[in-house]
Design a protein around this motif. Sequence first.
Motif, PDB file in Angstrom:
ATOM      1  N   GLY A 166       0.798  -1.222   0.000  1.00  0.00           N
ATOM      2  CA  GLY A 166       0.000   0.000   0.000  1.00  0.00           C
ATOM      3  C   GLY A 166       0.830   1.271   0.000  1.00  0.00           C
ATOM      4  N   ASP A 167       2.065   1.193   0.461  1.00  0.00           N
ATOM      5  CA  ASP A 167       2.918   2.380   0.552  1.00  0.00           C
ATOM      6  C   ASP A 167       3.810   2.580  -0.664  1.00  0.00           C
ATOM      7  N   VAL A 168       3.851   1.610  -1.561  1.00  0.00           N
ATOM      8  CA  VAL A 168       4.762   1.720  -2.697  1.00  0.00           C
ATOM      9  C   VAL A 168       4.350   2.847  -3.636  1.00  0.00           C
ATOM     10  N   ARG A 169       3.091   3.095  -3.785  1.00  0.00           N
ATOM     11  CA  ARG A 169       2.645   4.196  -4.662  1.00  0.00           C
ATOM     12  C   ARG A 169       2.978   5.557  -4.057  1.00  0.00           C
ATOM     13  N   ALA A 196       6.822  10.163  -4.365  1.00  0.00           N
ATOM     14  CA  ALA A 196       7.911  10.925  -3.762  1.00  0.00           C
ATOM     15  C   ALA A 196       9.184  10.862  -4.609  1.00  0.00           C
ATOM     16  N   LEU A 197       9.298   9.836  -5.437  1.00  0.00           N
ATOM     17  CA  LEU A 197      10.454   9.682  -6.335  1.00  0.00           C
ATOM     18  C   LEU A 197       9.970   9.718  -7.788  1.00  0.00           C
ATOM     19  N   PRO A 198       9.621  10.901  -8.308  1.00  0.00           N
ATOM     20  CA  PRO A 198       8.987  10.969  -9.631  1.00  0.00           C
ATOM     21  C   PRO A 198       9.887  10.551 -10.790  1.00  0.00           C
ATOM     22  N   ASP A 199      11.195  10.642 -10.635  1.00  0.00           N
ATOM     23  CA  ASP A 199      12.098  10.287 -11.740  1.00  0.00           C
ATOM     24  C   ASP A 199      12.505   8.820 -11.718  1.00  0.00           C
ATOM     25  N   TRP A 200      11.896   8.038 -10.856  1.00  0.00           N
ATOM     26  CA  TRP A 200      12.235   6.624 -10.724  1.00  0.00           C
ATOM     27  C   TRP A 200      11.064   5.765 -11.160  1.00  0.00           C
ATOM     28  N   ARG A 201      11.363   4.657 -11.829  1.00  0.00           N
ATOM     29  CA  ARG A 201      10.351   3.652 -12.159  1.00  0.00           C
ATOM     30  C   ARG A 201      10.528   2.487 -11.202  1.00  0.00           C
ATOM     31  N   TYR A 202       9.495   1.673 -11.045  1.00  0.00           N
ATOM     32  CA  TYR A 202       9.614   0.536 -10.140  1.00  0.00           C
ATOM     33  C   TYR A 202       8.858  -0.667 -10.678  1.00  0.00           C
ATOM     34  N   SER A 203       9.235  -1.815 -10.166  1.00  0.00           N
ATOM     35  CA  SER A 203       8.527  -3.053 -10.469  1.00  0.00           C
ATOM     36  C   SER A 203       8.728  -3.998  -9.297  1.00  0.00           C
ATOM     37  N   ALA A 204       7.864  -4.979  -9.197  1.00  0.00           N
ATOM     38  CA  ALA A 204       7.998  -5.988  -8.148  1.00  0.00           C
ATOM     39  C   ALA A 204       9.233  -6.830  -8.433  1.00  0.00           C
ATOM     40  N   GLU A 205       9.905  -7.251  -7.381  1.00  0.00           N
ATOM     41  CA  GLU A 205      11.098  -8.083  -7.559  1.00  0.00           C
ATOM     42  C   GLU A 205      10.693  -9.445  -8.093  1.00  0.00           C
ATOM     43  N   ARG A 206      11.431  -9.915  -9.055  1.00  0.00           N
ATOM     44  CA  ARG A 206      11.221 -11.252  -9.616  1.00  0.00           C
ATOM     45  C   ARG A 206      12.481 -12.052  -9.358  1.00  0.00           C
ATOM     46  N   HIS A 207      12.335 -13.299  -9.013  1.00  0.00           N
ATOM     47  CA  HIS A 207      13.487 -14.135  -8.708  1.00  0.00           C
ATOM     48  C   HIS A 207      13.912 -14.987  -9.890  1.00  0.00           C
ATOM     49  N   ALA A 208      13.508 -14.611 -11.061  1.00  0.00           N
ATOM     50  CA  ALA A 208      13.884 -15.368 -12.253  1.00  0.00           C
ATOM     51  C   ALA A 208      15.207 -14.835 -12.771  1.00  0.00           C
ATOM     52  N   THR A 209      16.194 -15.676 -12.810  1.00  0.00           N
ATOM     53  CA  THR A 209      17.480 -15.291 -13.370  1.00  0.00           C
ATOM     54  C   THR A 209      17.876 -16.297 -14.423  1.00  0.00           C
ATOM     55  N   ARG A 210      18.611 -15.839 -15.390  1.00  0.00           N
ATOM     56  CA  ARG A 210      19.088 -16.718 -16.439  1.00  0.00           C
ATOM     57  C   ARG A 210      20.589 -16.846 -16.297  1.00  0.00           C
ATOM     58  N   ILE A 211      21.059 -18.055 -16.262  1.00  0.00           N
ATOM     59  CA  ILE A 211      22.485 -18.304 -16.181  1.00  0.00           C
ATOM     60  C   ILE A 211      22.972 -18.573 -17.595  1.00  0.00           C
TER      61      ILE A 211
END
Length: 87
Positions: A46-49, A54-69
């Motif tokens: 609820g607080d992420v928005r 408060a950080l208008p020049d930043w974009r965000y996304s939920a963390e994903r644990h998918a990594t490619r080796i």
Amino acid sequence: MDRYVFYAKDSLDAKTVRAARATASALGATVVRTGVGTLLLEIAAGDVRKLARALPDWRYSAERHATRIPERSPAERVRRTVASAAR
């Protein structure tokens, strides 16, 4: 608490990251890790928005644990085999 990754759009300046880190901490987020132009934060969904406003020049996304080796090249495979055999 959910984890979100915030990305700086334009600036990779250390001062910008420090200022964003201070703003995130002031709004109740836990800074897990910082990188060049990125912040990994733990914050309530609820607080992420509020933080994004408060950080208008930043974009965000939920963390994903998918990594490619990446696939190792033949030379890397040989080096690792020789190194492990030498132990």
